[in-house]
Design a protein around this motif. Structure first.
Motif, PDB file in Angstrom:
ATOM      1  N   SER A 140       0.835  -1.199   0.000  1.00  0.00           N
ATOM      2  CA  SER A 140       0.000   0.000   0.000  1.00  0.00           C
ATOM      3  C   SER A 140       0.871   1.250   0.000  1.00  0.00           C
ATOM      4  O   SER A 140       2.030   1.218   0.433  1.00  0.00           O
ATOM      5  CB  SER A 140      -0.929   0.023   1.214  1.00  0.00           C
ATOM      6  N   VAL A 141       0.291   2.349  -0.503  1.00  0.00           N
ATOM      7  CA  VAL A 141       1.023   3.621  -0.568  1.00  0.00           C
ATOM      8  C   VAL A 141       0.140   4.729  -0.001  1.00  0.00           C
ATOM      9  O   VAL A 141      -1.087   4.592   0.080  1.00  0.00           O
ATOM     10  CB  VAL A 141       1.414   3.967  -2.021  1.00  0.00           C
ATOM     11  N   ALA A 142       0.785   5.828   0.367  1.00  0.00           N
ATOM     12  CA  ALA A 142       0.046   6.983   0.874  1.00  0.00           C
ATOM     13  C   ALA A 142      -0.772   7.618  -0.247  1.00  0.00           C
ATOM     14  O   ALA A 142      -0.304   7.736  -1.382  1.00  0.00           O
ATOM     15  CB  ALA A 142       1.011   8.009   1.466  1.00  0.00           C
ATOM     16  N   ARG A 143      -1.981   8.005   0.082  1.00  0.00           N
ATOM     17  CA  ARG A 143      -2.853   8.630  -0.917  1.00  0.00           C
ATOM     18  C   ARG A 143      -2.203   9.905  -1.492  1.00  0.00           C
ATOM     19  O   ARG A 143      -2.311  10.173  -2.699  1.00  0.00           O
ATOM     20  CB  ARG A 143      -4.203   8.959  -0.282  1.00  0.00           C
ATOM     21  N   GLU A 144      -1.544  10.690  -0.642  1.00  0.00           N
ATOM     22  CA  GLU A 144      -0.912  11.922  -1.120  1.00  0.00           C
ATOM     23  C   GLU A 144       0.160  11.629  -2.157  1.00  0.00           C
ATOM     24  O   GLU A 144       0.297  12.334  -3.154  1.00  0.00           O
ATOM     25  CB  GLU A 144      -0.306  12.691   0.061  1.00  0.00           C
TER      26      GLU A 144
END
Length: 213
Positions: free
Chosen positions: A192-196
């Motif tokens: 998973s990755v940060a939305r920003e």
């Protein structure tokens, strides 16, 4: 081998890679690393003298190269991997815009639109896939040299060695880019990755929500 569950998608983090994709990437990286290190040990005299045991190094190089496509082939049962391979194989107008921005050294996020994979990642994936197939074919010709005409064997050796050097340089660049982007590495490590980060680096990517459980 037990597979880690896919990471949850939340308000702040987006699911980017499935467990099968992460496993395939790690296994391929290990095999590629063995190929590169053993090739260096076979071709650099100082390193060859330090390592020794040339017969063992040759065997490791041959079998790791032969096994290189296996992780991706084994993970083709993953719907997520097949979907990502489709995305990697598509090149659109936004990719050409991304490449023009790179050539102009324009680092503004707005000038580098990208879907889940940017144009650089697509070109890298295509180049490595093609190079791996050529390396596998020429390597087999060198392995079974007694069955191959001398001219073919000489050409295969030249192509194999030259492409190995180019592949090593490209992989070094890939690792360097990854080291400069901690969130991209986190995405491959955890899924998973940060939305920003996604909105900044992959503004055209719209991840599908998690299916109901």
């Amino acid at each position: 081998m037990s597979r880690r569950p896919d990471p949850p998608q939340t308000a702040t983090r987006l699911r980017r890679f499935s467990g099968a994709e992460r496993w395939a990437h790690r296994a391929t990286a290990v095999l590629m690393g063995v190929c590169v290190l053993t090739a260096a040990s076979l071709n650099l005299p100082a390193l060859a003298q330090l390592v020794g045991r040339r017969a063992l190094v040759v065997t490791l190089h041959q079998w790791s190269g032969l096994a290189l496509p296996i992780p991706v082939l084994a993970a083709l049962g993953s719907r997520a991997l097949r979907a990502d391979l489709t995305l990697l194989n598509r090149f659109g107008p936004h990719d050409r815009r991304w490449l023009r921005a790179v050539l102009r050294r324009d680092k503004r996020p707005a000038s580098r639109p990208a879907h889940k994979f940017n144009a650089g990642q697509k070109l890298f994936a295509a180049w490595v896939a093609g190079a791996t197939l050529v390396m596998l074919g020429t390597g087999l010709m060198m392995w079974f040299a007694q069955l191959i005409p001398l001219g073919w064997r000489t050409g295969a050796t030249f192509v194999h060695d030259g492409l190995a050097l180019a592949l090593g340089i490209v992989l070094a660049g890939h690792i360097g880019r990854a080291m400069g982007d901690p969130e991209a590495r986190r995405g491959m490590r955890t899924g998973s990755v940060a939305r920003e980060w996604a909105m900044r680096e992959h503004s055209l990517w719209r991840p599908e929500p998690d299916p109901p459980r």
